[in-house]
Write a protein that holds these residues in place. Sequence first.
Motif, PDB file in Angstrom:
ATOM      1  N   UNK A  10       0.833  -1.199   0.000  1.00 11.73           N
ATOM      2  CA  UNK A  10       0.000   0.000   0.000  1.00 11.73           C
ATOM      3  C   UNK A  10       0.870   1.251   0.000  1.00 11.73           C
ATOM      4  N   UNK A  11       1.913   1.260   0.810  1.00 11.76           N
ATOM      5  CA  UNK A  11       2.839   2.391   0.831  1.00 11.76           C
ATOM      6  C   UNK A  11       3.537   2.570  -0.510  1.00 11.76           C
ATOM      7  N   UNK A  12       3.908   1.461  -1.142  1.00 10.25           N
ATOM      8  CA  UNK A  12       4.539   1.534  -2.457  1.00 10.25           C
ATOM      9  C   UNK A  12       3.619   2.111  -3.509  1.00 10.25           C
ATOM     10  N   UNK A  13       2.351   1.706  -3.485  1.00 11.57           N
ATOM     11  CA  UNK A  13       1.391   2.264  -4.446  1.00 11.57           C
ATOM     12  C   UNK A  13       1.181   3.754  -4.192  1.00 11.57           C
ATOM     13  N   UNK A  18       2.344   9.404  -5.945  1.00 18.26           N
ATOM     14  CA  UNK A  18       3.003  10.698  -5.720  1.00 18.26           C
ATOM     15  C   UNK A  18       4.086  10.915  -6.771  1.00 18.26           C
ATOM     16  N   UNK A  19       4.817   9.854  -7.114  1.00 17.59           N
ATOM     17  CA  UNK A  19       5.870   9.970  -8.123  1.00 17.59           C
ATOM     18  C   UNK A  19       5.322  10.331  -9.496  1.00 17.59           C
ATOM     19  N   UNK A  20       4.217   9.695  -9.904  1.00 14.27           N
ATOM     20  CA  UNK A  20       3.612  10.031 -11.193  1.00 14.27           C
ATOM     21  C   UNK A  20       3.071  11.459 -11.206  1.00 14.27           C
ATOM     22  N   UNK A  21       2.490  11.880 -10.084  1.00 17.69           N
ATOM     23  CA  UNK A  21       2.008  13.252  -9.994  1.00 17.69           C
ATOM     24  C   UNK A  21       3.174  14.224 -10.147  1.00 17.69           C
ATOM     25  N   UNK A  22       4.269  13.954  -9.431  1.00 22.55           N
ATOM     26  CA  UNK A  22       5.437  14.832  -9.498  1.00 22.55           C
ATOM     27  C   UNK A  22       6.027  14.846 -10.913  1.00 22.55           C
ATOM     28  N   UNK A  23       6.055  13.691 -11.568  1.00 22.15           N
ATOM     29  CA  UNK A  23       6.551  13.634 -12.941  1.00 22.15           C
ATOM     30  C   UNK A  23       5.686  14.492 -13.856  1.00 22.15           C
TER      31      UNK A  23
END
Length: 98
Positions: A10-13, A18-23
Amino acid sequence: MSTLLAVVMLGGMFLAGIGFWALGQWLRSRGYGDRLDKIDAKVTKGQQFTSRLLGPLGGGFVGIARSLSRVPLLGNRRSRDMWDDLEETERQRRKDRT
């Protein structure tokens, strides 16, 4: 052990989201906003097509599962209530859509 694995997944997802949003934000700041909007339009169109194609299957699944929950050895009162609520929610969603 399995609870720890579930929390890590769950933490990884969450971190991937967050990573895709930042990208996306980084790409927009670099001037790729128009291209991202075009990609969004294509993805949205594909999602709508898939929803129209597979939507009736979801209703069929609810009907089959509800029927199975009424079989004496396969269902109980709580599962019947759950399927009734789910069917009512689906009926309301269809009514609101039209």
